[in-house]
Design a protein around this motif. Structure first.
Motif, PDB file in Angstrom:
ATOM      1  N   GLY A   1       4.131  -4.162  -1.788  1.00 15.28           N
ATOM      2  CA  GLY A   1       2.871  -3.452  -1.704  1.00 15.28           C
ATOM      3  C   GLY A   1       2.153  -3.753  -0.414  1.00 15.28           C
ATOM      4  O   GLY A   1       2.739  -4.251   0.557  1.00 15.28           O
ATOM      5  N   SER A   2       0.853  -3.481  -0.398  1.00 16.61           N
ATOM      6  CA  SER A   2       0.056  -3.700   0.815  1.00 16.61           C
ATOM      7  C   SER A   2      -0.110  -5.177   1.127  1.00 16.61           C
ATOM      8  O   SER A   2      -0.231  -5.569   2.286  1.00 16.61           O
ATOM      9  CB  SER A   2      -1.329  -3.053   0.654  1.00 16.61           C
ATOM     10  OG  SER A   2      -1.210  -1.677   0.384  1.00 16.61           O
ATOM     11  N   HIS A   3      -0.148  -6.012   0.089  1.00 18.00           N
ATOM     12  CA  HIS A   3      -0.432  -7.435   0.286  1.00 18.00           C
ATOM     13  C   HIS A   3       0.710  -8.334  -0.151  1.00 18.00           C
ATOM     14  O   HIS A   3       0.799  -9.475   0.293  1.00 18.00           O
ATOM     15  CB  HIS A   3      -1.689  -7.825  -0.490  1.00 18.00           C
ATOM     16  CG  HIS A   3      -2.869  -6.942  -0.225  1.00 18.00           C
ATOM     17  ND1 HIS A   3      -3.572  -6.990   0.954  1.00 18.00           N
ATOM     18  CD2 HIS A   3      -3.448  -5.975  -0.978  1.00 18.00           C
ATOM     19  CE1 HIS A   3      -4.546  -6.089   0.923  1.00 18.00           C
ATOM     20  NE2 HIS A   3      -4.491  -5.459  -0.243  1.00 18.00           N
ATOM     21  N   GLY A   4       1.566  -7.867  -1.043  1.00 19.85           N
ATOM     22  CA  GLY A   4       2.639  -8.708  -1.541  1.00 19.85           C
ATOM     23  C   GLY A   4       3.542  -7.933  -2.476  1.00 19.85           C
ATOM     24  O   GLY A   4       3.617  -6.699  -2.415  1.00 19.85           O
ATOM     25  N   LEU A   5       4.225  -8.636  -3.327  1.00 14.31           N
ATOM     26  CA  LEU A   5       5.164  -8.013  -4.256  1.00 14.31           C
ATOM     27  C   LEU A   5       4.410  -7.334  -5.396  1.00 14.31           C
ATOM     28  O   LEU A   5       3.497  -7.908  -5.978  1.00 14.31           O
ATOM     29  CB  LEU A   5       6.114  -9.068  -4.826  1.00 14.31           C
ATOM     30  CG  LEU A   5       7.270  -8.526  -5.686  1.00 14.31           C
ATOM     31  CD1 LEU A   5       8.233  -7.729  -4.823  1.00 14.31           C
ATOM     32  CD2 LEU A   5       7.992  -9.662  -6.392  1.00 14.31           C
ATOM     33  N   VAL A   6       4.797  -6.089  -5.699  1.00 13.68           N
ATOM     34  CA  VAL A   6       4.218  -5.329  -6.803  1.00 13.68           C
ATOM     35  C   VAL A   6       5.276  -5.213  -7.894  1.00 13.68           C
ATOM     36  O   VAL A   6       6.358  -4.658  -7.663  1.00 13.68           O
ATOM     37  CB  VAL A   6       3.761  -3.928  -6.372  1.00 13.68           C
ATOM     38  CG1 VAL A   6       3.162  -3.181  -7.560  1.00 13.68           C
ATOM     39  CG2 VAL A   6       2.763  -4.020  -5.237  1.00 13.68           C
ATOM     40  N   VAL A   7       4.982  -5.763  -9.061  1.00 11.84           N
ATOM     41  CA  VAL A   7       5.882  -5.648 -10.209  1.00 11.84           C
ATOM     42  C   VAL A   7       5.236  -4.674 -11.195  1.00 11.84           C
ATOM     43  O   VAL A   7       4.110  -4.896 -11.649  1.00 11.84           O
ATOM     44  CB  VAL A   7       6.132  -7.012 -10.870  1.00 11.84           C
ATOM     45  CG1 VAL A   7       7.055  -6.849 -12.081  1.00 11.84           C
ATOM     46  CG2 VAL A   7       6.740  -7.980  -9.871  1.00 11.84           C
ATOM     47  N   THR A   8       5.949  -3.599 -11.519  1.00 14.92           N
ATOM     48  CA  THR A   8       5.425  -2.569 -12.422  1.00 14.92           C
ATOM     49  C   THR A   8       6.183  -2.608 -13.730  1.00 14.92           C
ATOM     50  O   THR A   8       7.418  -2.514 -13.744  1.00 14.92           O
ATOM     51  CB  THR A   8       5.547  -1.169 -11.793  1.00 14.92           C
ATOM     52  OG1 THR A   8       4.810  -1.149 -10.559  1.00 14.92           O
ATOM     53  CG2 THR A   8       4.973  -0.106 -12.734  1.00 14.92           C
TER      54      THR A   8
END
Length: 439
Positions: free
Chosen positions: A419-426
């Motif tokens: 993502g914009s700042h780090g890892l995105v877990v959905t």
């Protein structure tokens, strides 16, 4: 300390509560009149007999003066006995008045013992009501105290035990060490730490086993391939049928050994079948509790969850969020230490977005850890795989692997992206009655 104080207060109130009825029961109505007041009234009435209009009551008691024919000559107030019959019924004091040796009338001295007894009744009732009210307030206070120092700690212990039983060993059990169960809960958290260390050691042992299996399989394949090649040459050059059949049998056995070696690679994945996943319907509002429970350092602002009915395993879903938040804490460098005031220090943040997407409720969790390399994203959900930029961070590479397994068993999905700042877990949770399928 508070328990002893409560017992003392409650015992004191109980003694007062018993003493008030006993004191009232010991009271007697009494009919004795104040002799001094009676004599004073008699003398003052006789002195003013000829001038009743100027007579003034010189006592603190009430009385009625009757003449010889029973007519009221003077009264201190209304509502008194004004006949001999009424005076006898009311137990008033009746005195004959004589002047110069002649009977001139009667003095009826009012008996106020009934009024005094009534006043005592009211006072006793007021004291008793006050004591009962204090008892109720004390009981309410003690109940609230028990709820804070006994019930809440036990509830936290129960939630902690459920998570440990479910395999979640990342969330510590924080509690005031001065609490009644402080030392007890500290022992529980030490147990969690030891179990977590044991799990990490087991994961490292499994990883070592995997490496050993890979090495052995490589070493075994080389001689097996040589044996197969020699057998093929032998079968082609066999002088007779029987010898050729023997070489073909060797080829079959070599292929069988190769198949067994390949099975060793998948054998380590079979233990996941021991983790049952049982789905059931529950309200999406419970998702807020699951997210808040996983975010035990309170680094995320949990958004409003759309109203819907989910179909998932609540316990396994809690484990999924626990794993995701635990990874976010570790890889973003978020730490928290319980202070004596009961507040957690925070040095990071986590963003959470919840929305509906078709037949699923989507929960996206992004940390501020900088993410991973793009080419490593497809492998994050594999067993023992971690980002190359996380060297030195404690972990076994099992969190997303197990979480992905749980979501697939619940007919949902887990996806990881930068993502914009780090890892995105959905995490995509299926809705009740949803058709599932591709998200």
């Amino acid at each position: 300390m508070k328990k002893n104080l409560f017992l003392k207060i409650f015992l004191f109130l109980a003694v007062v509560e018993l003493a008030v009825p006993l004191w009232f029961a010991a009271q007697s109505p009494g009919t004795a009149q104040d002799a001094v007041a009676v004599n004073t009234a008699v003398h003052s009435v006789l002195e003013d007999w000829d001038h009743p209009g100027t007579h003034v009551n010189q006592t603190n008691s009430d009385y009625v003066v009757l003449d010889r024919v029973g007519e009221v000559r003077f009264r201190t107030r209304e509502g008194l006995s004004e006949t001999i019959h009424e005076a006898v019924v009311h137990r008033d004091t009746i005195l004959g008045l004589t002047k110069d040796g002649n009977a001139v009338g009667t003095l009826i001295f009012y008996n106020d013992s009934a009024d005094a007894l009534q006043a005592k009744k009211k006072a006793a009732a007021a004291v008793l009501a006050s004591v009962i009210a204090l008892q109720l307030l004390t009981a309410v206070w003690y109940t609230l105290w028990l709820e804070r120092v006994v019930i809440r700690p036990f509830q936290k212990l129960r939630q902690f035990a459920v998570r440990v039983a479910g395999g979640n060993l990342d969330i510590p059990l924080t509690m005031d060490r001065h609490n009644l169960f402080g030392a007890f809960t500290e022992s529980f958290d030490l147990m969690r730490t030891e179990l977590k260390n044991a799990r990490i050691a087991e994961a490292k042992a499994n990883e070592s086993k995997k490496e050993l299996v890979a090495k052995l399989s490589h070493d075994i394949r080389t001689p097996v391939a040589s044996i197969r090649a020699v057998a093929e040459v032998g079968a082609a050059r066999a002088a007779d049928r029987k010898t050729g059949e023997n070489y073909i049998q060797i080829l079959h056995k070599a292929d069988q050994i190769s198949g067994l070696v390949n099975n060793l690679f998948t054998a380590t994945l079979e233990e996941l079948s021991q983790l049952p996943v049982t789905t059931a319907e529950f309200d999406s509002r419970e998702l807020t509790e699951l997210l808040s429970g996983a975010d035990y350092l309170h680094c995320a602002e949990i958004p409003a969850v759309p109203d819907c009915l989910l179909c998932a395993d609540r316990l396994r879903l809690q484990q999924v969020f626990d794993n995701i938040f635990a990874n976010a804490y570790k890889y973003a460098g978020i730490t928290g230490q319980k202070t004596e005031m009961g507040e957690s220090g925070k040095n990071g943040r986590i963003e959470v977005i919840v929305c509906r997407r078709g037949a699923y409720l989507s929960v996206s969790i992004e940390d501020y850890g900088g993410g991973v390399k793009e080419e490593e994203l497809p492998f994050l959900k594999e067993k023992f795989r971690r980002g190359s930029n996380q060297t030195g961070v404690e972990g076994a590479g099992l969190g997303l692997y197990i979480s992905d397994y749980f979501m697939r068993e619940m007919k949902g999905e887990l996806a990881a992206a930068n993502g914009s700042h780090g890892l995105v877990v959905t995490v995509s949770i299926p809705l009740s009655g949803g058709s599932g399928g591709t998200i």
